[in-house]
Design a protein around this motif. Structure first.
Motif, PDB file in Angstrom:
ATOM      1  N   GLY A 135      20.735  33.543 -25.717  1.00  0.00           N
ATOM      2  CA  GLY A 135      20.878  33.477 -27.164  1.00  0.00           C
ATOM      3  C   GLY A 135      20.244  34.645 -27.897  1.00  0.00           C
ATOM      4  N   PRO A 160      23.050  38.217 -29.049  1.00  0.00           N
ATOM      5  CA  PRO A 160      24.391  38.100 -28.439  1.00  0.00           C
ATOM      6  C   PRO A 160      25.340  39.161 -28.978  1.00  0.00           C
ATOM      7  N   LYS A 197      27.082  37.186 -33.084  1.00  0.00           N
ATOM      8  CA  LYS A 197      26.323  35.975 -33.392  1.00  0.00           C
ATOM      9  C   LYS A 197      27.235  34.838 -33.838  1.00  0.00           C
ATOM     10  N   TRP A 210      28.854  33.403 -30.865  1.00  0.00           N
ATOM     11  CA  TRP A 210      27.852  32.700 -30.047  1.00  0.00           C
ATOM     12  C   TRP A 210      27.711  31.249 -30.511  1.00  0.00           C
ATOM     13  N   TRP A 211      27.571  31.050 -31.820  1.00  0.00           N
ATOM     14  CA  TRP A 211      27.407  29.694 -32.322  1.00  0.00           C
ATOM     15  C   TRP A 211      28.691  28.885 -32.200  1.00  0.00           C
ATOM     16  N   GLU A 236      30.994  29.240 -29.836  1.00  0.00           N
ATOM     17  CA  GLU A 236      31.144  28.904 -28.420  1.00  0.00           C
ATOM     18  C   GLU A 236      30.165  27.816 -27.991  1.00  0.00           C
ATOM     19  N   ASN A 237      28.989  27.788 -28.637  1.00  0.00           N
ATOM     20  CA  ASN A 237      27.967  26.825 -28.222  1.00  0.00           C
ATOM     21  C   ASN A 237      28.065  25.481 -28.931  1.00  0.00           C
ATOM     22  N   THR A 272      27.699  29.782 -21.011  1.00  0.00           N
ATOM     23  CA  THR A 272      26.666  30.406 -21.834  1.00  0.00           C
ATOM     24  C   THR A 272      26.668  31.926 -21.667  1.00  0.00           C
ATOM     25  N   ALA A 301      29.552  33.155 -23.614  1.00  0.00           N
ATOM     26  CA  ALA A 301      29.271  33.088 -25.047  1.00  0.00           C
ATOM     27  C   ALA A 301      28.401  34.255 -25.493  1.00  0.00           C
ATOM     28  N   HIS A 302      27.447  34.653 -24.666  1.00  0.00           N
ATOM     29  CA  HIS A 302      26.567  35.780 -25.017  1.00  0.00           C
ATOM     30  C   HIS A 302      27.378  37.056 -25.246  1.00  0.00           C
ATOM     31  N   SER A 312      30.619  37.050 -25.921  1.00  0.00           N
ATOM     32  CA  SER A 312      31.855  36.666 -26.611  1.00  0.00           C
ATOM     33  C   SER A 312      33.053  36.779 -25.673  1.00  0.00           C
TER      34      SER A 312
END
Length: 219
Positions: A42, A45, A48, A51-52, A54-55, A90, A93-94, A96
């Protein structure tokens, strides 16, 4: 709950080597390691906002596991497989899902025209989540082993299709202008189809491995 049903439930839990959270040191260690890994991924990333986005599903999945933990406890095998899949997601996601270190290595080695880490994660969804679905069908629905092995790939395919719809809905609602970047289609009109395809293949491989492993135990 009657004594007979309680006995059956306890016997089922014992057969699957289920441990309650307070006594499950393996799960405690796995969660601490994953939490540290998640915090690391996190930090700074690639995007950003992505990141949110995807999470969101990661946080919802974690909340679901916690909320249902009082009524259904998975085996450690299922917990570790779920954590392993979320860890792979994860990493994506970092970055993208855009040029992860693995992508750069694969592209240099095989000269791919697209980044394939997203396909790897979709395949891992089928490969790693198939067994938890199998366990759920066996323990909760009481589906026999053979039928479970047949139904699990169908369930994974349905979840894969539903995930593609969720991606589309979230993109249209939150950021339609940058939707293509979030969806990660990379200009491929068949991207969603291939994602579901590799998830299905992963689930089939997982169920073949489960069937072979179970067969060896009974010989």
């Amino acid at each position: 709950m009657s004594r007979v049903s309680q006995h059956n439930e306890d016997a089922s839990a014992a057969a699957w080597r289920v441990k309650h959270f307070r006594e499950n040191r393996t799960l405690h260690i796995a969660l601490v390691v994953f939490a540290l890994f998640w915090l690391w991924m996190g930090y700074d990333p690639y995007r950003k906002f992505n990141w949110w986005l995807e999470n969101l599903l990661t946080l919802l999945a974690a909340a679901g596991l916690i909320a249902t933990g009082r009524w259904f406890v998975w085996s450690n095998t299922s917990y570790l497989l779920i954590i392993a899949f979320i860890a792979l997601h994860t990493v994506g996601a970092h970055y993208s899902y855009n040029e992860t270190p693995l992508d750069r290595w694969l592209n240099a080695l095989f000269a791919f025209e697209r980044n394939n880490y997203d396909r790897i994660v979709h395949c891992a969804f089928g490969l790693l989540i198939a067994y938890p679905v199998y366990e759920l069908l066996r323990r909760v629905a009481g589906v026999r082993h053979g039928w479970s092995c047949v139904l699990v790939p169908c369930v994974i395919l349905a979840f894969g299709a539903f995930y593609e719809l969720i991606e589309m809905w979230v993109t249209f609602i939150l950021d339609p202008e940058r939707g293509a970047l979030f969806l990660g289609s990379q200009g491929d009109p068949w991207d969603a189809h291939h994602d579901m395809e590799v998830a299905l293949y992963g689930a089939i491989i997982a169920m073949l491995a489960t069937a072979l492993t179970r067969g060896k135990k009974h010989h």
